[in-house]
Scaffold this active site. Structure first.
Site, PDB file in Angstrom:
ATOM      1  N   VAL A 103      15.821 -42.517 -18.415  1.00  0.00           N
ATOM      2  CA  VAL A 103      17.204 -41.552 -17.723  1.00  0.00           C
ATOM      3  C   VAL A 103      17.891 -40.998 -18.820  1.00  0.00           C
ATOM      4  CG1 VAL A 103      17.729 -43.238 -16.425  1.00  0.00           C
ATOM      5  CG2 VAL A 103      18.878 -43.688 -18.375  1.00  0.00           C
ATOM      6  N   HIS A 156      14.457 -41.912 -12.070  1.00  0.00           N
ATOM      7  CA  HIS A 156      15.297 -42.988 -12.287  1.00  0.00           C
ATOM      8  C   HIS A 156      17.119 -42.510 -12.408  1.00  0.00           C
ATOM      9  CE1 HIS A 156      12.780 -46.464 -13.100  1.00  0.00           C
ATOM     10  NE2 HIS A 156      12.734 -46.635 -10.993  1.00  0.00           N
ATOM     11  N   CYS A 167      32.918 -39.152  -1.839  1.00  0.00           N
ATOM     12  CA  CYS A 167      32.391 -37.614  -0.910  1.00  0.00           C
ATOM     13  C   CYS A 167      30.437 -37.715  -1.654  1.00  0.00           C
ATOM     14  CB  CYS A 167      32.726 -36.957  -1.158  1.00  0.00           C
ATOM     15  SG  CYS A 167      32.711 -36.058  -3.407  1.00  0.00           S
TER      16      CYS A 167
HETATM   17  P1  NAD Z   1       9.593 -50.793 -20.732  1.00  0.00           P
HETATM   18  O1  NAD Z   1      10.552 -51.423 -21.988  1.00  0.00           O
HETATM   19  O2  NAD Z   1       9.412 -52.005 -19.725  1.00  0.00           O
HETATM   20  O3  NAD Z   1       8.296 -50.824 -21.562  1.00  0.00           O
HETATM   21  C1  NAD Z   1       8.142 -50.136 -22.209  1.00  0.00           C
HETATM   22  C2  NAD Z   1       6.653 -49.851 -23.434  1.00  0.00           C
HETATM   23  O4  NAD Z   1       6.718 -49.141 -23.587  1.00  0.00           O
HETATM   24  C3  NAD Z   1       6.398 -51.305 -23.585  1.00  0.00           C
HETATM   25  O5  NAD Z   1       5.406 -51.186 -23.086  1.00  0.00           O
HETATM   26  C4  NAD Z   1       5.424 -50.672 -24.967  1.00  0.00           C
HETATM   27  O6  NAD Z   1       4.879 -51.695 -25.624  1.00  0.00           O
HETATM   28  C5  NAD Z   1       5.797 -49.331 -25.174  1.00  0.00           C
HETATM   29  N1  NAD Z   1       6.661 -48.635 -26.592  1.00  0.00           N
HETATM   30  C6  NAD Z   1       7.198 -48.807 -27.375  1.00  0.00           C
HETATM   31  N2  NAD Z   1       6.936 -48.198 -28.436  1.00  0.00           N
HETATM   32  C7  NAD Z   1       6.215 -47.074 -27.981  1.00  0.00           C
HETATM   33  C8  NAD Z   1       5.691 -46.346 -29.299  1.00  0.00           C
HETATM   34  N3  NAD Z   1       6.690 -46.301 -29.716  1.00  0.00           N
HETATM   35  N4  NAD Z   1       4.964 -45.656 -28.104  1.00  0.00           N
HETATM   36  C9  NAD Z   1       4.748 -46.057 -27.022  1.00  0.00           C
HETATM   37  N5  NAD Z   1       4.834 -46.842 -26.338  1.00  0.00           N
HETATM   38  C10 NAD Z   1       5.907 -47.755 -26.898  1.00  0.00           C
HETATM   39  O7  NAD Z   1       9.683 -49.404 -20.425  1.00  0.00           O
HETATM   40  P2  NAD Z   1       9.768 -49.155 -19.001  1.00  0.00           P
HETATM   41  O8  NAD Z   1       8.586 -50.149 -17.975  1.00  0.00           O
HETATM   42  O9  NAD Z   1      10.117 -47.745 -18.890  1.00  0.00           O
HETATM   43  O10 NAD Z   1      11.035 -49.433 -17.787  1.00  0.00           O
HETATM   44  C11 NAD Z   1      12.067 -49.807 -18.104  1.00  0.00           C
HETATM   45  C12 NAD Z   1      13.055 -49.580 -17.188  1.00  0.00           C
HETATM   46  O11 NAD Z   1      14.280 -48.947 -18.610  1.00  0.00           O
HETATM   47  C13 NAD Z   1      12.783 -47.847 -16.881  1.00  0.00           C
HETATM   48  O12 NAD Z   1      13.025 -48.305 -15.135  1.00  0.00           O
HETATM   49  C14 NAD Z   1      13.695 -46.947 -17.705  1.00  0.00           C
HETATM   50  O13 NAD Z   1      14.344 -46.698 -16.285  1.00  0.00           O
HETATM   51  C15 NAD Z   1      14.637 -47.730 -18.169  1.00  0.00           C
HETATM   52  N6  NAD Z   1      15.183 -47.366 -19.497  1.00  0.00           N
HETATM   53  C16 NAD Z   1      15.402 -46.708 -19.603  1.00  0.00           C
HETATM   54  C17 NAD Z   1      15.085 -45.910 -21.214  1.00  0.00           C
HETATM   55  C18 NAD Z   1      14.704 -44.476 -21.215  1.00  0.00           C
HETATM   56  O14 NAD Z   1      15.289 -43.300 -20.495  1.00  0.00           O
HETATM   57  N7  NAD Z   1      15.556 -43.770 -22.533  1.00  0.00           N
HETATM   58  C19 NAD Z   1      15.406 -46.903 -22.466  1.00  0.00           C
HETATM   59  C20 NAD Z   1      15.448 -47.895 -21.549  1.00  0.00           C
HETATM   60  C21 NAD Z   1      15.157 -48.478 -20.252  1.00  0.00           C
HETATM   61 ZN    ZN Z   2      33.687 -36.630  -4.147  1.00  0.00          ZN
END
Ligand code: NAD
Ligand code: ZN
Length: 285
Positions: A103, A156, A167
């Site tokens: 996001v 997401h 609205c």
């Molecule tokens: P998750 O937190 O479940 O998994 C994160 C993954 O990233 C893990 O597998 C981890 O090993 C890996 N990881 C950690 N550091 C890394 C690096 N330097 N390089 C590559 N990989 C690395 O996240 P998810 O699977 O995206 O799901 C969680 C939900 O949370 C999603 O729906 C997402 O929308 C939301 N979210 C978004 C953000 C963002 O927008 N940046 C941040 C946190 C959570």
């Molecule tokens: Zn409105």
């Protein structure tokens, strides 16, 4: 170059259509915490307690305070080498669809940075920016325009968009949010209704058009590059199964275990900022 990196390079370069699927891990090196990693907690709350429609109905001020914190955190972060290398690659070839669960806006900002670099190298043409260094502002604007050519499919939603709870009107919203009281929360200019972050909360359906576009790209891809997602959040996580089921070669970039390890043709255990430029930077981009 390790043989695994070379294999990933060859698979991705040889695929006419590629779907790239990113999660929180691609932004971790920019300083945006993943939900499950260290720093994923805010105050004493778990994301699952705040990112729900029930939490917003119960205490919109608290939920907005958390989103205000997350927005400020992301706004202070910069795209990392993975965002930039990916965008540069997409700007230099065709047939790639980027689907993100994130996001934040780091893919977009990474694309603007990549486009700026390509403009300076004379590898990207843009109206009104013939001499990038003579007119840096025009060049930055041209880079933003060029970057808009490769927008991610957002499954997401976005931290920087809002939706009216009355609205349904949606719009971009980047200003500061005053979450000191319920009365100061952002309101819809059209109807005065309470605005909410336009993100998908736990238990909510995904935006239909984005979901369709993402799954169509997965079904048509010959390669699927997965970066920084554990694959635990459905239905988004099923995108990779769709691609693999349709015959795509799966390449996983993640330092940890993911739900896709068993189906991966190549598994690159490492940080996105190191691995992604290594596999995409060497493909002529
Ligand atoms: P998750 O937190 O479940 O998994 C994160 C993954 O990233 C893990 O597998 C981890 O090993 C890996 N990881 C950690 N550091 C890394 C690096 N330097 N390089 C590559 N990989 C690395 O996240 P998810 O699977 O995206 O799901 C969680 C939900 O949370 C999603 O729906 C997402 O929308 C939301 N979210 C978004 C953000 C963002 O927008 N940046 C941040 C946190 C959570
Ligand atoms: Zn409105």
């Amino acid at each position: 170059m390790s043989s695994e990196v070379a294999r990933a390079c060859a698979l991705l370069a040889g695929a006419e259509r590629v779907v790239v699927f990113t999660g929180a891990g691609v932004s971790a090196e920019s300083g945006v915490p993943t939900f499950r990693g260290p720093g994923g907690l805010w105050k004493t709350f778990r994301p699952e307690q705040l990112a729900t429609p029930e939490a917003f109905a119960r205490d919109p001020r608290l939920v907005w305070e958390w989103y205000g914190w997350r927005r400020d955190l992301v706004a202070a972060c910069r795209p990392n080498l993975a965002h930039v290398a990916l965008a540069r690659w997409m700007l230099c070839r065709s047939g790639v669809t980027l689907v993100t669960q994130n996001v934040d806006d780091l893919h977009e900002r990474g694309a603007a940075e990549a486009a700026l670099g390509l403009l300076r190298e004379g590898r990207l043409r843009a109206a009104g920016a013939r001499s990038p260094d003579a007119d840096p502002e025009a060049c930055r604007a041209a880079a933003r325009d060029a970057a808009a050519v490769v927008p991610p499919v957002r499954l997401h939603g976005s931290l920087f968009h809002v939706r009216c709870t009355r609205c349904g009107e949606r719009r971009e919203h980047r200003g500061a949010v005053d979450a000191s009281a319920e009365a100061t929360l952002p309101r819809c200019v059209a109807c005065g209704g309470l605005l909410r972050p336009d993100v998908v909360w736990f238990g909510e359906p995904l935006p239909e058009r984005a979901l369709e576009a993402a799954f169509a790209a997965a079904a048509a891809a010959q390669a699927c590059l997965v970066i920084g997602t554990a694959g635990a959040v459905q239905p988004a996580a099923a995108l990779v199964d769709e691609a693999a089921g349709a015959g795509a070669a799966v390449v996983v970039v993640d330092p940890g275990e993911t739900a896709y390890d068993g189906m991966a043709e190549v598994r690159l255990l490492g940080a996105a900022g190191e691995v992604v430029p290594a596999i995409l930077g060497g493909s002529g981009a």
